[in-house]
Scaffold this active site. Sequence first.
Site, PDB file in Angstrom:
ATOM      1  N   ASP A  47       0.492  -1.432   0.112  1.00 48.21           N
ATOM      2  CA  ASP A  47       0.110  -0.050  -0.065  1.00 48.21           C
ATOM      3  C   ASP A  47       0.835   1.328   0.059  1.00 48.21           C
ATOM      4  OD1 ASP A  47      -2.097  -1.759   0.180  1.00 48.21           O
ATOM      5  OD2 ASP A  47      -2.180  -1.652   2.280  1.00 48.21           O
ATOM      6  N   GLU A 204     -10.747   0.487  -4.926  1.00 49.81           N
ATOM      7  CA  GLU A 204     -10.550   0.814  -3.728  1.00 49.81           C
ATOM      8  C   GLU A 204      -8.960   1.635  -3.802  1.00 49.81           C
ATOM      9  OE1 GLU A 204     -10.568  -2.629  -1.320  1.00 49.81           O
ATOM     10  OE2 GLU A 204      -8.503  -2.758  -1.435  1.00 49.81           O
TER      11      GLU A 204
END
Length: 719
Positions: A47, A204
């Site tokens: 991430d 997302e």
Amino acid sequence: MLFTKKATAILLVLCMLLLQSIFVYGWQSDNGDGTFNNPPLYADYPDPSIIRVDNYFYMASSTFVGVPGLVILKSEDLVNWEIAGHCISSFTGDKAYNLEGGTKYGNGCYAPSIAYKNGTFYVAVTPNGERTRIYYAKDVAGPWNYNLLGGSYFDPCLFIDDDGSAYLVYGGAWENQIRMVQLNSDLSVTVGSPRVILSYKNVEGAHLSKVNGRYYLFNAVPAQRLVCSRANNVWGPYGETITLCTAGKGGHQGGIVDLPDGSYWGYLHQDDGAIGRPTRICPITWQDGWPKFGRPGFIGQVESKYTKPIQDKPIKVPAASDEFNSDSLGLQWMWNHNPDNSKWSLTGSSLRLKAVTAKDFWNARNSLTQKGQGPISTGTIKIDCSGMQPGDICGLGMLGDPRGYIAVTRNPKRIIMTEEEVVKATVNNITSDILYFRIEMNFINKQAKFFWKDDNRDWQQLGPSITMGFDWQYGTFQGEQYAIMNFNPNGSSGYMDVDWFRLNDIPGDNHTPQPTPTPSPRQAFTKIEAESYNNHLGIQIEKCSEGGENIGYIEDGDYVVYKNIDFGSGAESFQARVASAADGGNIELRLDSINGPLIGTCPVVGTGDWQTWSTVTCDVSEVKGTHDLYLKFTGGSGYLFNLNWFTFIEGNNDGYLGDLNGDGSINSTDLQLLKRHLLGIIELTGENLLNADVNKDSKVSSTDFTLLKRYILRIITVF
């Protein structure tokens, strides 16, 4: 410390060929020649969120329940990174973060986003199931404070526009929508109502960038692809969406960052099995106003090697090894949950871990972790267990799913190896208080192996290999980690002292390795016990039904090394005592290296049981003099066979080529005798003269001298 291009290249070759189990360095991406290998950090940095402030790049990454958490890294060129600090000092609001009443593995810090405004760094993060926090600090090294927003915003992206306006972009894959809400000037509260800015299935992990007046919204379709949408207004509409790359060719969950020269590079993470989700980077090629990932001709691909984005910056790698002689832990360390600070301390020369009360490793607080590194790495600790009490279990673990550890216990004092809390192997009658534990993580074949030694015995593998994995739902949601641990199911005031942890055996700055003495020569024609090796890969020693010990747990590709084996005037065959409850395999006999000359291959067949012994033989090609002997084991899957002892049968030689003084050895003395003969200082006669004609051309000349010298230097193995 600067590593040369040659050293790096040698390291990579060794890693990929699996030629040895101990490496000198951790992963170094920079090749030292203006290029680098992806990933820049061969470890679990998922991430990613990357920004540039002046001449430095800063990256925030998920750390889940690890404390201190939410790591920030710093780089001058996107390739050479060092850990700068952490935003999160502890988690609050749920006792499970203290490992009380449950665990929080897989929770905590998800998908942070870093931004910068007017001399202050900001990082937005939503601890799973909690309200969103916006951390802020003047320096990424900290200290960090945070504002607590009123809502919980999934995978928040913090975007600050050219006019200083701040926004939070967010959304989960199950919603099929991305929303945005504005923040006030100091990023402490939201302003107005959220709006949907993108509707797209399963998106997302938002990242928002502005380039030349246009807004680019990057989103992950988890484990499938990275997509980009664009608009001329920050609120949209983001009506156009394209795929930048697929997970198989590049990855997902990423965005772009600008360089000082005005060009752009992309970043994203890629699912990579047991090591987790390493961050990779690639150049951006602009086509029709879209930031395409990859260089021209390779659009949509994140390749394994590129020219560095910025040249001539120093080579750096994140800290890993720790001598524990400072007044603080290295930035590479994270506790597995909030630590109990009364249960650990730094003594000035070691890390003291007091036993915590826990039913097992998974539930034990104060396990000190750091990331496993690819493609292969080893983590090693040296401990003093004299402060243990009955019931203590202290050692080195592999934390993930699956998990395991190698540890010492008291009453009885023994060493155990476990997988998923089940004891798989035991060593009894341990007397030393100074012990060494090592875990090898091989992310190429997904196997982890566990080893131990003391000051009187070399490394021994304990138990079977563990097949490493990655589980986001029931595991830690991270790649496999090294974990230094000490727990007791019944409670204890015992402790262990950890002298050091070394990744790939990198010593501390003041550590001077002692040279390994050269072993005395051993005659090839005597019985050589298999367990008397000088080095090995993958095998273990066990008790033998024929008396003494044998080596076992042999798998395809394992090997043992016996140094300075003297073959005298030549061997004609090889004998070995073997046993196998499986189908057997082969013993390859190689000289001087694992890929050295093959002088014979001895087949081994099943004998019906691991302790039912049989003698096997094979011929060997001409071999003389002293060599390091490598026995390399090959075969199918699973364990192949056990080996008790071996020997060689001497050949019938009329003469001994190269032995000019009749002492049964070929060495520098013979070379000097030949030199003196050629210079007319002395004259060789009889058998000594015959043995000087090593190329058998019926004359003794400088050619024989060259061949003899090359033989002694082990450049050649036969004349």
